[in-house]
Design a protein around this motif. Structure first.
Motif, mmCIF file in Angstrom:
data_model
loop_
_atom_site.group_PDB
_atom_site.id
_atom_site.type_symbol
_atom_site.label_atom_id
_atom_site.label_comp_id
_atom_site.label_asym_id
_atom_site.label_seq_id
_atom_site.Cartn_x
_atom_site.Cartn_y
_atom_site.Cartn_z
ATOM 1 N N GLU A 341 44.459 -69.987 -23.337
ATOM 2 C CA GLU A 341 44.289 -69.125 -24.572
ATOM 3 C C GLU A 341 43.292 -69.318 -25.436
ATOM 4 O O GLU A 341 42.865 -68.434 -26.208
ATOM 5 N N GLN A 342 42.553 -70.449 -25.314
ATOM 6 C CA GLN A 342 41.738 -70.971 -26.330
ATOM 7 C C GLN A 342 40.155 -70.137 -25.830
ATOM 8 O O GLN A 342 39.330 -70.047 -26.474
ATOM 9 N N ALA A 343 40.386 -69.734 -24.643
ATOM 10 C CA ALA A 343 39.027 -69.010 -24.185
ATOM 11 C C ALA A 343 38.901 -67.511 -24.514
ATOM 12 O O ALA A 343 37.942 -66.889 -24.084
ATOM 13 N N VAL A 344 39.982 -66.914 -25.090
ATOM 14 C CA VAL A 344 40.213 -65.325 -24.990
ATOM 15 C C VAL A 344 40.396 -65.112 -26.788
ATOM 16 O O VAL A 344 41.393 -65.811 -27.217
ATOM 17 N N GLU A 345 39.833 -64.178 -27.159
ATOM 18 C CA GLU A 345 40.123 -63.693 -28.584
ATOM 19 C C GLU A 345 41.339 -62.901 -28.267
ATOM 20 O O GLU A 345 41.350 -61.963 -27.238
ATOM 21 N N ASN A 346 42.275 -62.639 -29.540
ATOM 22 C CA ASN A 346 43.123 -61.762 -29.694
ATOM 23 C C ASN A 346 44.117 -61.852 -28.275
ATOM 24 O O ASN A 346 44.839 -60.672 -27.915
ATOM 25 N N HIS A 347 44.456 -62.931 -27.827
ATOM 26 C CA HIS A 347 45.211 -62.953 -26.615
ATOM 27 C C HIS A 347 46.589 -62.623 -26.966
ATOM 28 O O HIS A 347 47.165 -63.077 -27.970
ATOM 29 N N VAL A 348 47.321 -62.242 -26.220
ATOM 30 C CA VAL A 348 48.669 -61.837 -26.269
ATOM 31 C C VAL A 348 49.557 -62.964 -25.298
ATOM 32 O O VAL A 348 49.601 -63.132 -24.096
ATOM 33 N N LYS A 349 50.165 -63.980 -25.882
ATOM 34 C CA LYS A 349 50.851 -65.123 -25.076
ATOM 35 C C LYS A 349 52.273 -64.453 -24.507
ATOM 36 O O LYS A 349 53.108 -63.839 -25.287
ATOM 37 N N LYS A 350 52.236 -64.622 -23.226
ATOM 38 C CA LYS A 350 53.302 -64.081 -22.458
ATOM 39 C C LYS A 350 54.290 -65.265 -22.378
ATOM 40 O O LYS A 350 53.743 -66.270 -21.525
#
Length: 353
Positions: A341-350
């Protein structure tokens, strides 16, 4: 889900209740009171809920010529069918003695309908041969006690008539799918009738009365939703009598009860989700989305940059891979590195359910 019926004091069937297992002794006691008591105790020790015997008032069940016909079967206990049947009958007082014995042993006790009201049994069992005897069925229903009604030799149309007859008089009853053949061959069992009964009669418990050999089919019936299970039992399959071959010996009855209770535990919930017992396997073998190539900071992710592997540390679950497409890398991601998660902007947590 069927409504529940209190079949015996404190013991309900239907709904989410465990299957009620009836050990049908019938007349496999050979007309010997001591053998009958041994069989009642055996049923209790094997884990059955109820011991059932068969009692017939012969002159009410057979006409005179039927009782007088010669009976030369190797299973015969007399020259005529009447002599044979009388050998296997106990007196009313002997049945009362067996009922007291069952109470002392700690197992519910019932029989076929005749004489039952006088014995104060918890429920009435209607055998397949009486299921389409509507005056008899009506009289039994009016007694007000729970009823277990077998359906061997009957049609769906007849069972619908039975339902319409009994329901207004006594709502506490259940149907058992049954095929009246001894021993019963697998292709004649028709377990799908259980499902048909569940659809046709959704407000009563449905069960199974089996005359097959072995326990597999009966266990399958419970997996299909049978809430009452009746099987004939014997102390020795080699004894004289046509029912012994289709009956369960003590080790088989104990195995059946154990298998039924195991299947009931295994039925579980219809809710599919990651279970606590799966966490160790998921931690060890659960996969994550991993960089297939080196991904510089600021890169917009495409599917050909990503793959799925067992990763350390854990990152996005495999089912999130399409959601990552089109998102921007916040940092440099090395080839074969887990996408977190820390490596990606605007991530959507599933969240895995």
């Amino acid at each position: 889900m069927s409504r529940e019926v209190e079949l015996c004091p404190g013991r309900r069937v239907g709904g989410e209740q465990p299957c009620f297992i009836i050990a049908e002794i019938g007349q496999n006691h050979q007309g010997d009171l001591d053998i009958a008591k041994r069989m009642i105790r055996m049923a209790k020790e094997c884990g059955a809920d109820c011991a059932k015997l068969q009692k017939s008032e012969l002159e009410h069940k057979f006409n005179r010529r039927a009782l007088e016909r010669p009976y030369a079967s190797p299973h015969s206990w007399g020259r005529t069918y009447g002599e044979h049947k009388r050998h296997l009958e106990f007196s009313h007082e002997q049945y009362r003695e067996l009922q007291r014995f069952a109470r002392d042993v700690g197992i519910f006790f019932t029989m076929a309908v005749e004489f039952l009201h006088e014995l104060d049994v918890p429920f009435f069992k209607v055998g397949s041969g009486d299921t389409n005897n509507f005056p008899y069925l009506e009289k039994t229903a009016k007694k007000g006690r729970p009823m277990v009604i077998s359906s061997g030799m009957q049609s769906m149309s007849t069972m619908q008539q039975v339902y319409r007859l009994v329901k207004p008089l006594n709502p506490n009853f259940c149907f058992l799918q049954c095929t009246s053949a001894y021993p019963l061959q697998p292709e004649d069992v028709h377990l799908r009738v259980i499902s048909a009964y569940q659809s046709a009669f959704p407000d009563i418990p449905i069960g199974y009365s089996g005359h097959e050999t072995g326990i597999a089919i009966s266990v399958a019936a419970v997996a299909l939703g049978a809430k009452v299970l009746e099987r004939h039992v014997t102390l020795d399959k080699t004894w004289k009598g046509s029912d012994h071959q289709a009956s369960l010996e003590p080790n088989e009855l104990a195995e059946l009860v154990k298998a039924v209770r195991t299947v009931e535990r295994a039925m579980g919930s219809p809710l599919k989700q990651l279970l606590p017992c799966e966490m160790a396997c998921n931690e060890k073998l659960g996969k994550s989305v991993v960089a297939k190539v080196a991904i510089p900071e600021g890169t917009i992710l495409t599917l050909d940059m990503l793959t799925v592997k067992v990763g350390e540390p854990k990152g996005f679950a495999p089912e999130a891979i399409y959601d990552l497409v089109g998102q921007k890398a916040k940092v440099d991601i090395e080839e074969d590195e887990t996408i977190t998660e820390q490596a990606v902007e605007n991530h959507v947590k599933k969240v895995k359910h």
